[in-house]
Enzyme design. Structure first.
Site, short mmCIF file in Angstrom:
data_model
loop_
_atom_site.label_atom_id
_atom_site.label_comp_id
_atom_site.label_asym_id
_atom_site.label_seq_id
_atom_site.Cartn_x
_atom_site.Cartn_y
_atom_site.Cartn_z
N ASP A 35 -38.07 59.66 -32.88
CA ASP A 35 -38.63 59.51 -34.23
C ASP A 35 -38.66 60.87 -34.92
O ASP A 35 -38.36 60.98 -36.12
CB ASP A 35 -40.07 58.96 -34.18
CG ASP A 35 -40.17 57.69 -33.36
OD1 ASP A 35 -39.15 57.00 -33.20
OD2 ASP A 35 -41.28 57.41 -32.85
C1 26A Z 1 -42.19 46.10 -33.21
N1 26A Z 1 -42.34 47.19 -32.26
C2 26A Z 1 -42.16 46.85 -30.87
C3 26A Z 1 -42.65 48.47 -32.70
C4 26A Z 1 -42.88 49.56 -31.82
C5 26A Z 1 -43.12 50.82 -32.39
N2 26A Z 1 -43.14 51.03 -33.71
C6 26A Z 1 -42.94 49.97 -34.49
N3 26A Z 1 -42.71 48.71 -34.02
N4 26A Z 1 -42.93 49.71 -30.47
C7 26A Z 1 -43.17 51.00 -30.21
N5 26A Z 1 -43.30 51.68 -31.36
C8 26A Z 1 -43.60 53.10 -31.57
O1 26A Z 1 -42.59 53.89 -31.04
C9 26A Z 1 -43.13 55.21 -30.99
C10 26A Z 1 -42.34 56.06 -30.04
O2 26A Z 1 -41.03 56.15 -30.46
C11 26A Z 1 -44.87 53.56 -30.89
O3 26A Z 1 -45.98 53.34 -31.72
C12 26A Z 1 -44.59 55.05 -30.62
O4 26A Z 1 -45.38 55.89 -31.43
#
Ligand code: 26A
Length: 340
Positions: free
Chosen positions: A295
Site C-alpha cells: 500500500d
Molecule cells: C475487502 N478486504 C478483504 C479488504 C482488506 C483490506 N482493505 C480493504 N479491503 N483486507 C485487508 N485489507 C487491508 O490491507 C492492509 C495491508 O495491505 C488491511 O486493513 C491492512 O491495513
C-alpha cells in the site's frame, strides 16, 4: 502541485486489529498464514478471541486508505482525499485521528447501523493473515460518491483499491468513466489473489479503464491463472495486462508488479521491452512489520504521478515509502516526517 486534492482514493476504511499469533490460531479459523480474505460466519469469533487472548495493536488500515495516507505524507498539504464508509463509533474516530496525523482529508459516509469495518491481522513469522469483516465499509454506494462529485471533478488522479470490487462496482466504474471522458488518470490495485480469482468478472469490467495497475507477484500470477494465460512468468503476465483493450487511447497503460525485495517489473502498452527497477534495500534488523508495504509503495508511486515524475522516479518513490512503512508497526509512516 497546487495542493487542491489532485488525488482521490476510494475503498474500504478499516481498523486493523493486529496480533502475533500461532499455527493453532490460524487452524482454529481455517486461515492460511499469508492471505487476505473476507470474513465468513465461522470467522466472526476471531476478533473477540484476539482481544481476549492476544496482545493486540489497533492500527488505521484499509489498503487504499493506507495508500492515500502515504501519498499525502509525501505531497504538499491538501493533495489527497479519501472516500469510503464507516460506522458511528470509536473505531472511526481512530481512523480520523490517523488521517489527521498526515493531513489526509477523508470524506466518510457514516452508516447509521453498521459498525466500522475491521481487519484481523495475524502475524506468524514474516507472514500475515488478514481476515476482514467489512460491515459499514460494505455500505458504500455510487450515490454516496455522487454526493461528493465536486471532489471527483476537482481531482486529476483516481486511485481505487481492488478490494472495493467486492463492495461497489458502480462507484468504481463512475470514477473510471469520468477519468476516460476527461482524460484523467485511473489507477487500480489488484489488492489480493482472491480478487483476481473470485471477482474476475468485476475486475474485467474495470480493465479497459486502467491507466496504471499495480499488484505483487502473487496477485499477478492469480490474474494469469484466472485468465488461463498458462504462464507464471511475471514479465509475460505484465505485458499481457498492458496490452489488454483500452478505453482512453490518449494514454498508454502501465503495469507495475512488485516482488518483495526482488526488482519491480514495469510493462508499458505497445512497448516490447519490459523494464525492471531495483528496490530500496532494507536490513533484516530494520524490518518492524511488512503489513501495508504494498500500500505504501502505491502511495509513493501515486505521489510521483501527481508531481508529474518519470516512471523510474515514481517507482523509486514507491520503493522508498514502502521501506519507511516497513520500519513502522502496522501500515504507518514515520514521524518526524522524512523527505524523499
Ligand atoms: C475487502 N478486504 C478483504 C479488504 C482488506 C483490506 N482493505 C480493504 N479491503 N483486507 C485487508 N485489507 C487491508 O490491507 C492492509 C495491508 O495491505 C488491511 O486493513 C491492512 O491495513
Amino acid at each position: 502541485m497546487s495542493g487542491q486534492y489532485e488525488i482521490l482514493c476510494l475503498e474500504n476504511p478499516l481498523l486493523d486489529i493486529q496480533a502475533v499469533g500461532d499455527e493453532k490460531l490460524l487452524q482454529k479459523y481455517g486461515l492460511k498464514s499469508n492471505d487476505a480474505i473476507l470474513a465468513e460466519e465461522k470467522h466472526m469469533g476471531l476478533y473477540e478471541d484476539l482481544f481476549e487472548n492476544y496482545k493486540v495493536d489497533l492500527n488505521a488500515g484499509g489498503a487504499a486508505q493506507n495508500t492515500a495516507r502515504g501519498a499525502q505524507y509525501v505531497l504538499p498539504a491538501d493533495s489527497v482525499v479519501f472516500v469510503g464508509c464507516v460506522g458511528k463509533d470509536k473505531y472511526a474516530e481512530k481512523l480520523v485521528e490517523a488521517n489527521k496525523k498526515v493531513g489526509l482529508r477523508a470524506v466518510y459516509r457514516y452508516d447509521d447501523e453498521q459498525p466500522t469495518g475491521r481487519c484481523g491481522v495475524i502475524i506468524t513469522g514474516h507472514d500475515r493473515s488478514m481476515c476482514t469483516d467489512l460491515a459499514a465499509a460494505n455500505c458504500y454506494k455510487v450515490e454516496h460518491l455522487k454526493e461528493n462529485w465536486d471532489l471527483v471533478k476537482q481531482a486529476k488522479i483516481y486511485f481505487v483499491g481492488g478490494y472495493h470490487l467486492t463492495v461497489s462496482v458502480p462507484a468504481i466504474l463512475a470514477l473510471a468513466e469520468e477519468a476516460a471522458a476527461e482524460n484523467k488518470t485511473f489507477m487500480l490495485s489488484l489488492s489480493a489473489p482472491f480478487i483476481c480469482q473470485f471477482f474476475k468478472d468485476q475486475l474485467d469490467q474495470t480493465s479497459p479503464y486502467w491507466d496504471y495497475v499495480v499488484g505483487n507477484e502473487t496477485e499477478a500470477r492469480a490474474f494469469a491463472a484466472a485468465h488461463d494465460l498458462n504462464t507464471e512468468d511475471i514479465p509475460t503476465i505484465a505485458k499481457h495486462m498492458a496490452n489488454l483493450p483500452k478505453k482512453n487511447t490518449q494514454r498508454k497503460r502501465t503495469v507495475i508488479v512488485t516482488q518483495g525485495t526482488e526488482p519491480t517489473v514495469i510493462a508499458v502498452q505497445g512497448d516490447d521491452d519490459v523494464k525492471t527497477f531495483p528496490v530500496h534495500v532494507i536490513g533484516k534488523d530494520e524490518i518492524a512489520d511488512t503489513t501495508g508495504a504494498g500500500d505504501a509503495f502505491a502511495g509513493g508511486f501515486l505521489a510521483g504521478l501527481a508531481k508529474g515524475e518519470s516512471i523510474e522516479k515514481c517507482v523509486d518513490m514507491g520503493s522508498w515509502l514502502a521501506k519507511l512503512s516497513i520500519k513502522e508497526l502496522g501500515p504507518a509512516y514515520p514521524f518526524p516526517k522524512q523527505t524523499y
